[in-house]
Design a protein around this motif. Structure first.
Motif, PDB file in Angstrom:
ATOM      1  N   GLU A 138       0.810  -1.215   0.000  1.00  0.00           N
ATOM      2  CA  GLU A 138       0.000   0.000   0.000  1.00  0.00           C
ATOM      3  C   GLU A 138       0.847   1.271   0.000  1.00  0.00           C
ATOM      4  O   GLU A 138       0.430   2.296  -0.549  1.00  0.00           O
ATOM      5  CB  GLU A 138      -0.936   0.003   1.222  1.00  0.00           C
ATOM      6  N   LYS A 141       1.749   2.007  -3.526  1.00  0.00           N
ATOM      7  CA  LYS A 141       0.568   2.547  -4.204  1.00  0.00           C
ATOM      8  C   LYS A 141       0.374   4.027  -3.868  1.00  0.00           C
ATOM      9  O   LYS A 141       0.072   4.840  -4.746  1.00  0.00           O
ATOM     10  CB  LYS A 141      -0.670   1.743  -3.798  1.00  0.00           C
ATOM     11  N   ALA A 142       0.552   4.374  -2.593  1.00  0.00           N
ATOM     12  CA  ALA A 142       0.389   5.770  -2.165  1.00  0.00           C
ATOM     13  C   ALA A 142       1.453   6.658  -2.811  1.00  0.00           C
ATOM     14  O   ALA A 142       1.155   7.791  -3.226  1.00  0.00           O
ATOM     15  CB  ALA A 142       0.473   5.862  -0.646  1.00  0.00           C
ATOM     16  N   GLN A 145       0.474   7.264  -6.430  1.00  0.00           N
ATOM     17  CA  GLN A 145      -0.578   8.274  -6.534  1.00  0.00           C
ATOM     18  C   GLN A 145      -0.026   9.672  -6.310  1.00  0.00           C
ATOM     19  O   GLN A 145      -0.402  10.624  -7.012  1.00  0.00           O
ATOM     20  CB  GLN A 145      -1.688   7.961  -5.514  1.00  0.00           C
ATOM     21  N   THR A 147       2.999  10.625  -6.975  1.00  0.00           N
ATOM     22  CA  THR A 147       3.771  10.945  -8.178  1.00  0.00           C
ATOM     23  C   THR A 147       2.865  11.410  -9.311  1.00  0.00           C
ATOM     24  O   THR A 147       3.221  12.324 -10.065  1.00  0.00           O
ATOM     25  CB  THR A 147       4.582   9.719  -8.630  1.00  0.00           C
ATOM     26  N   CYS A 148       1.695  10.795  -9.430  1.00  0.00           N
ATOM     27  CA  CYS A 148       0.738  11.199 -10.472  1.00  0.00           C
ATOM     28  C   CYS A 148       0.323  12.663 -10.289  1.00  0.00           C
ATOM     29  O   CYS A 148       0.201  13.410 -11.270  1.00  0.00           O
ATOM     30  CB  CYS A 148      -0.491  10.293 -10.448  1.00  0.00           C
ATOM     31  N   PHE A 149       0.126  13.076  -9.048  1.00  0.00           N
ATOM     32  CA  PHE A 149      -0.247  14.472  -8.791  1.00  0.00           C
ATOM     33  C   PHE A 149       0.931  15.414  -9.038  1.00  0.00           C
ATOM     34  O   PHE A 149       0.730  16.554  -9.469  1.00  0.00           O
ATOM     35  CB  PHE A 149      -0.784  14.632  -7.369  1.00  0.00           C
ATOM     36  N   GLU A 200      -2.212  13.232  -0.100  1.00  0.00           N
ATOM     37  CA  GLU A 200      -1.438  12.028  -0.389  1.00  0.00           C
ATOM     38  C   GLU A 200      -0.240  11.899   0.543  1.00  0.00           C
ATOM     39  O   GLU A 200       0.183  10.791   0.883  1.00  0.00           O
ATOM     40  CB  GLU A 200      -0.978  12.026  -1.847  1.00  0.00           C
ATOM     41  N   LYS A 203      -1.347  10.231   3.579  1.00  0.00           N
ATOM     42  CA  LYS A 203      -1.550   8.800   3.325  1.00  0.00           C
ATOM     43  C   LYS A 203      -0.222   8.059   3.339  1.00  0.00           C
ATOM     44  O   LYS A 203      -0.119   6.946   3.877  1.00  0.00           O
ATOM     45  CB  LYS A 203      -2.252   8.597   1.979  1.00  0.00           C
TER      46      LYS A 203
END
Length: 223
Positions: A138, A141-142, A145, A147-149, A200, A203
């Motif tokens: 997880e 995964k966080a 996410q 990195t996408c932002f 994020e 998270k």
């Protein structure tokens, strides 16, 4: 109501205030937007709110051990760039050296800013890559996410900023609203993306603490 929604509401209020005054200017009711309400002014409420969110995200991640420290380095670079206007300053220096000519009607300092932004992006994404490779489950995964932002922030900050510069330096007598609309869109999206980066970051910290607790339990069981 969660902190994410509260932050998004604050973003909406700041963006809406800017749009209200901008519409009044275009309609001829005002001669300008108040500096503290101007979304594009780094010293405005929106500019300070943006810096605060990036700073909080950095603070949260530096207080976390493990791969999150690499993410902390990445967001700290973005925080320092925004707070100190580093890529703008580098753009001015590069423009003074006459290294880059005008491109697509964009001034040399804007081209220099683009070059500086790319240079800053290298250590930012390098740090995120190290974090991703060292994480699992997880937490990985966080980090993905997050990195996408960061990618979204870069796309807005570089892509829309360059497009804004094109219209800013062009003759827009037929459509005078295009340049201010692009500037508002750019800074408004950056404000919203910064909210998600902060979310994020919390998270990542939560998942990091979970992993550390699980590791501690495993070590106690093996003793």
């Amino acid at each position: 109501m969660t902190t994410l929604y509260r932050s998004l509401i604050a973003d909406g209020v700041l963006i809406g205030t800017h749009v209200f005054f901008a519409a009044a200017v275009l309609a001829g009711y005002r001669t300008g937007i108040p500096s503290m309400a101007d979304l594009t002014d780094e010293a405005s409420f929106a500019g300070l709110w943006m810096i605060l969110k990036l700073g909080l995200a950095s603070f949260v991640l530096w207080r976390t051990k493990g791969p999150a420290r690499w993410v902390a380095l990445a967001i700290s670079l973005l925080f320092l760039d925004d707070a100190l206007e580093i890529h703008e300053a580098i753009g001015d220096i590069v423009a003074g050296l006459n290294v880059f000519p005008q491109f697509a009607g964009v001034e040399a300092d804007d081209v220099g800013e683009l070059f500086a932004a790319v240079c800053i992006a290298i250590p930012v994404f390098g740090s995120l890559w190290f974090a991703f490779r060292r994480a699992s489950g997880e937490l990985r995964k966080a980090i993905f996410q997050f990195t996408c932002f960061v990618i979204a922030l870069g796309a807005v900050g570089v892509g829309l900023d360059f497009l804004h510069a094109v219209f800013e330096n062009a003759s827009n007598t037929a459509h005078p609203f295009i340049e201010p609309a692009l500037a508002t869109l750019e800074d408004g999206l950056e404000l919203i993306i910064a909210t998600f980066l902060l979310f994020e970051a919390t998270k990542i910290r939560s998942e990091s603490l979970t992993d550390l607790n699980m590791l501690g339990d495993e070590q106690r069981l093996t003793q």
